[in-house]
Design a protein around this motif. Structure first.
Motif, PDB file in Angstrom:
ATOM      1  N   GLU A   1      25.718 -64.400  51.488  1.00  0.00           N
ATOM      2  CA  GLU A   1      26.911 -65.229  51.651  1.00  0.00           C
ATOM      3  C   GLU A   1      27.790 -64.625  52.738  1.00  0.00           C
ATOM      4  O   GLU A   1      27.916 -63.403  52.837  1.00  0.00           O
ATOM      5  CB  GLU A   1      27.673 -65.299  50.330  1.00  0.00           C
ATOM      6  CG  GLU A   1      28.805 -66.311  50.317  1.00  0.00           C
ATOM      7  CD  GLU A   1      29.407 -66.478  48.924  1.00  0.00           C
ATOM      8  OE1 GLU A   1      30.548 -66.975  48.834  1.00  0.00           O
ATOM      9  OE2 GLU A   1      28.742 -66.103  47.931  1.00  0.00           O
ATOM     10  N   VAL A   2      28.393 -65.486  53.555  1.00  0.00           N
ATOM     11  CA  VAL A   2      29.213 -65.023  54.667  1.00  0.00           C
ATOM     12  C   VAL A   2      30.685 -65.000  54.240  1.00  0.00           C
ATOM     13  O   VAL A   2      31.198 -65.973  53.697  1.00  0.00           O
ATOM     14  CB  VAL A   2      29.030 -65.923  55.909  1.00  0.00           C
ATOM     15  CG1 VAL A   2      30.001 -65.505  57.021  1.00  0.00           C
ATOM     16  CG2 VAL A   2      27.591 -65.839  56.415  1.00  0.00           C
TER      17      VAL A   2
ATOM     18  N   MET B   1      46.888 -59.858  58.753  1.00  0.00           N
ATOM     19  CA  MET B   1      46.606 -61.278  58.620  1.00  0.00           C
ATOM     20  C   MET B   1      46.459 -61.672  57.155  1.00  0.00           C
ATOM     21  O   MET B   1      46.940 -62.723  56.729  1.00  0.00           O
ATOM     22  CB  MET B   1      45.326 -61.627  59.393  1.00  0.00           C
ATOM     23  CG  MET B   1      45.452 -61.492  60.887  1.00  0.00           C
ATOM     24  SD  MET B   1      46.757 -62.554  61.574  1.00  0.00           S
ATOM     25  CE  MET B   1      46.176 -64.181  61.086  1.00  0.00           C
ATOM     26  N   ALA B   2      45.800 -60.837  56.363  1.00  0.00           N
ATOM     27  CA  ALA B   2      45.664 -61.135  54.939  1.00  0.00           C
ATOM     28  C   ALA B   2      47.031 -61.224  54.279  1.00  0.00           C
ATOM     29  O   ALA B   2      47.274 -62.094  53.421  1.00  0.00           O
ATOM     30  CB  ALA B   2      44.817 -60.066  54.265  1.00  0.00           C
TER      31      ALA B   2
ATOM     32  N   ARG C   1      43.193 -65.901  51.295  1.00  0.00           N
ATOM     33  CA  ARG C   1      41.795 -66.065  51.672  1.00  0.00           C
ATOM     34  C   ARG C   1      40.875 -65.404  50.643  1.00  0.00           C
ATOM     35  O   ARG C   1      41.257 -64.443  49.977  1.00  0.00           O
ATOM     36  CB  ARG C   1      41.537 -65.455  53.057  1.00  0.00           C
ATOM     37  CG  ARG C   1      42.225 -66.190  54.205  1.00  0.00           C
ATOM     38  CD  ARG C   1      41.944 -67.660  54.161  1.00  0.00           C
ATOM     39  NE  ARG C   1      42.246 -68.361  55.387  1.00  0.00           N
ATOM     40  CZ  ARG C   1      43.225 -69.251  55.528  1.00  0.00           C
ATOM     41  NH1 ARG C   1      44.003 -69.524  54.492  1.00  0.00           N
ATOM     42  NH2 ARG C   1      43.398 -69.876  56.672  1.00  0.00           N
ATOM     43  N   LYS C   2      39.685 -65.929  50.534  1.00  0.00           N
ATOM     44  CA  LYS C   2      38.702 -65.373  49.612  1.00  0.00           C
ATOM     45  C   LYS C   2      38.263 -64.006  50.109  1.00  0.00           C
ATOM     46  O   LYS C   2      37.864 -63.852  51.251  1.00  0.00           O
ATOM     47  CB  LYS C   2      37.494 -66.306  49.500  1.00  0.00           C
ATOM     48  CG  LYS C   2      36.441 -65.846  48.499  1.00  0.00           C
ATOM     49  CD  LYS C   2      35.285 -66.840  48.433  1.00  0.00           C
ATOM     50  CE  LYS C   2      34.221 -66.371  47.444  1.00  0.00           C
ATOM     51  NZ  LYS C   2      33.083 -67.328  47.370  1.00  0.00           N
TER      52      LYS C   2
ATOM     53  N   ALA D   1      41.025 -52.642  58.620  1.00  0.00           N
ATOM     54  CA  ALA D   1      39.966 -53.533  58.148  1.00  0.00           C
ATOM     55  C   ALA D   1      40.196 -53.867  56.677  1.00  0.00           C
ATOM     56  O   ALA D   1      40.894 -53.155  55.947  1.00  0.00           O
ATOM     57  CB  ALA D   1      38.601 -52.870  58.346  1.00  0.00           C
ATOM     58  N   SER D   2      39.595 -54.954  56.234  1.00  0.00           N
ATOM     59  CA  SER D   2      39.835 -55.438  54.877  1.00  0.00           C
ATOM     60  C   SER D   2      39.334 -54.484  53.804  1.00  0.00           C
ATOM     61  O   SER D   2      39.784 -54.545  52.660  1.00  0.00           O
ATOM     62  CB  SER D   2      39.188 -56.811  54.693  1.00  0.00           C
ATOM     63  OG  SER D   2      37.791 -56.739  54.934  1.00  0.00           O
ATOM     64  N   ASP D   3      38.404 -53.587  54.143  1.00  0.00           N
ATOM     65  CA  ASP D   3      37.883 -52.668  53.140  1.00  0.00           C
ATOM     66  C   ASP D   3      38.639 -51.345  53.107  1.00  0.00           C
ATOM     67  O   ASP D   3      38.278 -50.435  52.367  1.00  0.00           O
ATOM     68  CB  ASP D   3      36.389 -52.404  53.379  1.00  0.00           C
ATOM     69  CG  ASP D   3      36.114 -51.757  54.737  1.00  0.00           C
ATOM     70  OD1 ASP D   3      36.998 -51.823  55.617  1.00  0.00           O
ATOM     71  OD2 ASP D   3      35.023 -51.199  54.912  1.00  0.00           O
ATOM     72  N   ALA D   4      39.688 -51.207  53.903  1.00  0.00           N
ATOM     73  CA  ALA D   4      40.496 -49.988  53.903  1.00  0.00           C
ATOM     74  C   ALA D   4      41.613 -50.123  52.877  1.00  0.00           C
ATOM     75  O   ALA D   4      42.285 -51.146  52.802  1.00  0.00           O
ATOM     76  CB  ALA D   4      41.085 -49.729  55.284  1.00  0.00           C
TER      77      ALA D   4
END
Length: 327
Positions: A201-202, A210-211, A221-222, A271-274
Motif C-alpha cells: 500500500e502506498v 505539513m502534517a 492525513r492518513k 520526516a514523518s517517522d522522526a
C-alpha cells in the motif's frame, strides 16, 4: 504602499524596474533596470492569477493577479496586484496606527480591491487586458500534484507544472512510498512478504510541518504504519534529512544585552517517522524538541556558530550562524 506598487509594476513589466510616475510632467516611459528574470516574473503572476476573488464572485473581465496581507497586531490590511494593464494597491488602516480587529486583508482590503478593479474596468470598456506572455525560458513538465516535485513511481496524481531549465530544482519526489501491510490488521510487516496474507500500500510521508498544518485545518492525513522494531533499522521508508526553518541562512541575528528574554527560535521540519530532534552548537547539545515545536536558544556571547539538528533516526542538517550582542 509605494514599494508594493513598484514591486507589482516590476512583475507586470517582465522583471524590469520602473520608477513610479507621480506627476504629469514626468516621462511616460522612463529608463528601466532588469532586476528579475522574465521567467520569475511570469511564474509569480501565473500563480497569483489563480487566487479566487475575495468577494466570492466568479472571475470576469480582466485577468487579476493579486495578494492580501494583514500586519502584525491588526494595525492595517493590504491588497495588491495587477488588474489588466494596471497595478492596484489598497491600504486600510488608521493614520495614527491604532489597531482594529477588522483589519484583515482577505476580509476588508481584498473585497475593496475588486470593487475598485471592477469599477476601473467598467469606466474603461475599450481598454484591453494585458496578456501574460510565456517566456521562452519557461517549460512545462510533469510533476507530482501533492509534492510539487518530479513524480516518482508511486505518485498517485501527476499534473503539468512550470519549470525553468537550469534554475528550478531537479528533485524526484520522495513523498509517496510503498509499505507492505497485513491484510487483517493493517499493520506494517517485515520481509519476507506473503502475497496471500499481505499487500503493498502506498502512503504519503508528510514532513512534520505539513502534517501539523493539515491537522490545524481539520484535514488530517492518513499516517503510514510504523515498522516492527525487528526490521526498523534495516528498512527505511523515508530518507529525508531535517530542514532547518529557523534561524535563516546568511542572516546576522542581533540580541540586546539588556533584554535577556530575547532568544533565537530553533525550528526544523522532519520526516514523518522522526519523533525527536536534538540541537547542537558545535559538539555541544543545547536542547531537544519535537518536530512540531520551537526551541528557544540564547548564546552567551557574540560570534559565529555552527548550528546542527539531528533526528532520532540519525539524519541531520546544519548551518553557520552569526550572532551579535548589542549594548
Amino acid at each position: 504602499m509605494m514599494e508594493l506598487g513598484r514591486l507589482y509594476l516590476m512583475l507586470a513589466s517582465e522583471g524590469r524596474y520602473y520608477p513610479l510616475r507621480e506627476r504629469t510632467d514626468q516621462p511616460i516611459n522612463p529608463p528601466s533596470t532588469q532586476l528579475l528574470s522574465q521567467a520569475a516574473s511570469f511564474l509569480v503572476l501565473d500563480m497569483l492569477k489563480d487566487n479566487p476573488r475575495a468577494d466570492g464572485l466568479p472571475k470576469q473581465g480582466w485577468r487579476v493577479a493579486w495578494k492580501t496581507g494583514t500586519s502584525w497586531g491588526f494595525h492595517d490590511a493590504w491588497s495588491a496586484g495587477v488588474a489588466g494593464p494596471y497595478v492596484l494597491v489598497v491600504w486600510v488602516g488608521n493614520f495614527d496606527a491604532t489597531p482594529n480587529a477588522a483589519f484583515i486583508g482577505a476580509e476588508i482590503a481584498g473585497p475593496l480591491f475588486f470593487s475598485i478593479s471592477d469599477a476601473l474596468q467598467a469606466s474603461l470598456p475599450s481598454t484591453a487586458d494585458k496578456a501574460l506572455a510565456q517566456p521562452s525560458t519557461v517549460k512545462k513538465v510533469n510533476i507530482c500534484a501533492e509534492s510539487g516535485e518530479l513524480p516518482n513511481l508511486w505518485c498517485p496524481k501527476v499534473v503539468e507544472g512550470w519549470f525553468i531549465p537550469g534554475v528550478s530544482p531537479v528533485k524526484v519526489s520522495t513523498l509517496h512510498r510503498p509499505v507492505w501491510v497485513d491484510n487483517q490488521t493493517g499493520m506494517a510487516v517485515c520481509p519476507p512478504y506473503d502475497t496471500q496474507t499481505q499487500h503493498q500500500e502506498v502512503f504519503a510521508f508528510w514532513p512534520s510541518d505539513m502534517a501539523s498544518l493539515f491537522e490545524q485545518a481539520g484535514l488530517p492525513r492518513k499516517l503510514a504504519p510504523q515498522l516492527p522494531e525487528s526490521c526498523r533499522n534495516t528498512i527505511q521508508l523515508t530518507n529525508i534529512d531535517p530542514v532547518i526553518r529557523s534561524p535563516l541562512r546568511n542572516v546576522t541575528y542581533s540580541l540586546r544585552q539588556s533584554h535577556l528574554n530575547e532568544h533565537i527560535a530553533l525550528k526544523a521540519d522532519a520526516a514523518s517517522d522522526a519523533s525527536m530532534l536534538y540541537w547542537f552548537v558545535g559538539r555541544d547539545l543545547i536542547g531537544q524538541s519535537l518536530p512540531k515545536q520551537t526551541l528557544e536558544w540564547r548564546p552567551s556571547t557574540a560570534g559565529d556558530y555552527k548550528l546542527s539538528v539531528t533526528d532520532d533516526k540519525g539524519r541531520s542538517a546544519s548551518l553557520n550562524l552569526n550572532v551579535s550582542i548589542l549594548q
